[in-house]
Scaffold this active site. Structure first.
Site, PDB file in Angstrom:
ATOM      1  N   ASP A 187       0.816  -1.150  -0.057  1.00 12.21           N
ATOM      2  CA  ASP A 187       0.007   0.099  -0.161  1.00 12.21           C
ATOM      3  C   ASP A 187       0.753   1.282  -0.152  1.00 12.21           C
ATOM      4  OD1 ASP A 187      -2.629  -0.996  -0.212  1.00 12.21           O
ATOM      5  OD2 ASP A 187      -2.745  -1.245   2.263  1.00 12.21           O
ATOM      6  N   LEU A 188       1.840   1.288   0.859  1.00 12.24           N
ATOM      7  CA  LEU A 188       2.549   2.642   0.964  1.00 12.24           C
ATOM      8  C   LEU A 188       3.487   2.810  -0.192  1.00 12.24           C
ATOM      9  CD1 LEU A 188       3.778   1.881   4.720  1.00 12.24           C
ATOM     10  CD2 LEU A 188       2.047   3.420   3.892  1.00 12.24           C
TER      11      LEU A 188
END
Length: 426
Positions: A187-188
């Site tokens: 996600d990051l």
């Protein structure tokens, strides 16, 4: 240096840009928070009565005066945003969002492929009305390909991308098996790539006047950051395996046990390795032809590491790390989260920032990591309560009168935060 909450004396890099944030959870909100930290105005559109899923991803919850406090998770990716609760599944709600998009520079969304088209909020519809719009879609697998319509989550992508196959203890060791990273890195990484891509598209628009559609995928982003492990396979042909804390290319580059704690040793050059051997009283290891180069140390890593481990074991961790620092040998401790957040280096860099919600609730957040000499990141708005800014933004941005706002709220098209409602409708 970081710009404190409320300090508007210095310019911000993205001053004047307007972001319409239709996203939730982490990857896309991470991207829009970056834009907000750098000065953009971010309007976060949330479902009335529910909001971003992460508001409920607790405990822990940030205790405030509301009957349904927000989870700590929500606070990591939603500062410098204003929350509008709009139900765009209703035609009137979708029309409001389309009007906001006409005034936006950037739209960020992370709905499943095709899901927003039925509301007229897809890239084609919004860019037809606003050709300068930069529309960034974040999905698990992208807008094309056989997996396009699958739902994508960080954990699944860590597994599918190959990341988990190289993370964890190796076979034959206690606790062996694939392991996810302790943070949602897929996600990051995707949020970071999305933010970079948006800034690139802004530069293109500055030159051409034309916006564009950005298609960001968790799987693509995670595969892109397989970096040396993927290149090792592409060049050498051997499939990388789990190595625990060992490095696939550099030796010694791993954890070692001292008498009272573990430390990390990270020798990236032959000179650093030789200095380590001298410090440990084993200069003959540095002079050994087998270990003179990194390639040799990598081939005979087990024979070398057994001897290094024996030489390191009698030391106290703090004493050895201090001696290594004095000798210019890279090394460090393994901190717990509370230890690193209390570290004086973190304080010196201004990474912990104190913010206050408009009801007076204090919260500490981890700030933007880059130090700008001229346009520092700022901390203007604490993560908002659900619908906190609905009435104020609709009045100021779309010119809606209090009566019209009240009527929309009565029909369930919008949601109004109780603490802000009276003031906004007065």
């Amino acid at each position: 240096m970081a710009q404190a909450e409320g300090d508007q004396a210095r310019p911000m890099a993205l001053d004047g840009l307007k972001v319409l944030d239709l996203s939730r959870v982490l990857a896309a909100p991470w991207a829009s928070q970056i834009l907000g930290d750098l000065g953009a105005e971010v309007l976060k559109i949330e479902q009335p009565g529910r909001g971003d899923d992460t508001r409920r991803w607790g405990p822990p919850f940030v205790e405030d005066s509301s009957p349904s406090p927000d989870a700590a998770y929500f606070f990591c990716a939603n500062r410098n945003k204003r929350s509008l609760a709009i139900d765009f599944s209703q035609p009137e709600g979708a029309a409001l969002v389309r009007q906001l998009a006409l005034q936006a520079d950037i739209v960020v969304e992370n709905f499943r492929v095709g899901a927003l088209a039925r509301f007229g909020l897809d890239a084609e519809s919004l860019r037809a009305a606003n050709p300068r719009l930069i529309y960034c879609s974040v999905t698990g697998f992208g807008q094309t390909g056989p997996y396009a319509r699958r739902g994508g989550y960080d954990f699944l992508v860590q597994g599918m991308s190959g990341l988990m196959s190289i993370t964890g203890r190796p076979e034959g060791v206690a606790g062996a098996g694939p392991m996810k990273v302790g943070l949602p890195v897929s996600d990051l990484f995707t949020g970071l790539y999305a933010a970079v891509s948006i800034l690139a598209a802004l530069n293109h628009r500055q030159v051409t006047g034309q916006g564009q559609w950005l298609d960001c995928a968790l799987l693509d982003s995670q595969v892109a950051v397989l970096v040396n492990q993927a290149m090792n396979y592409l060049v050498g042909g051997a499939v990388p395996q789990r190595l625990g804390n060992d490095h696939p290319n550099v030796v010694p580059y791993r954890d070692f046990a001292c008498s009272d704690d573990y430390i990390l040793v990270a020798c990236g050059t032959d000179g650093q390795f030789q200095a380590l051997c001298r410090l440990l009283g084993r200069p003959e290891l540095g002079a050994d032809p087998r270990f003179a180069s990194n390639a040799g140390r990598s081939r005979d890593r087990r024979a070398l590491e057994v001897q290094l481990a024996a030489a390191i074991a009698p030391w106290k961790a703090a004493e050895l790390l201090a001696a290594m620092a004095e000798a210019g040998i890279p090394g460090g401790p393994i901190h717990s989260i509370d230890q690193i957040l209390a570290n004086p280096q973190i304080a010196a860099r201004g990474l912990l920032q104190s913010m206050t919600r408009d009801d007076g609730t204090p919260v500490t957040v981890i700030g933007f990591p880059t130090q700008f000499s001229e346009t520092p990141a700022s901390y203007r708005l604490a993560p908002p309560r659900l619908g906190q800014d609905t009435a104020a933004v609709l009045a100021a941005t779309l010119g809606l009168e209090p009566e019209a706002i009240a009527a929309l709220a009565a029909r369930g098209v919008i949601g109004l935060d109780p603490l802000a409602r009276a003031e906004a409708l007065s």
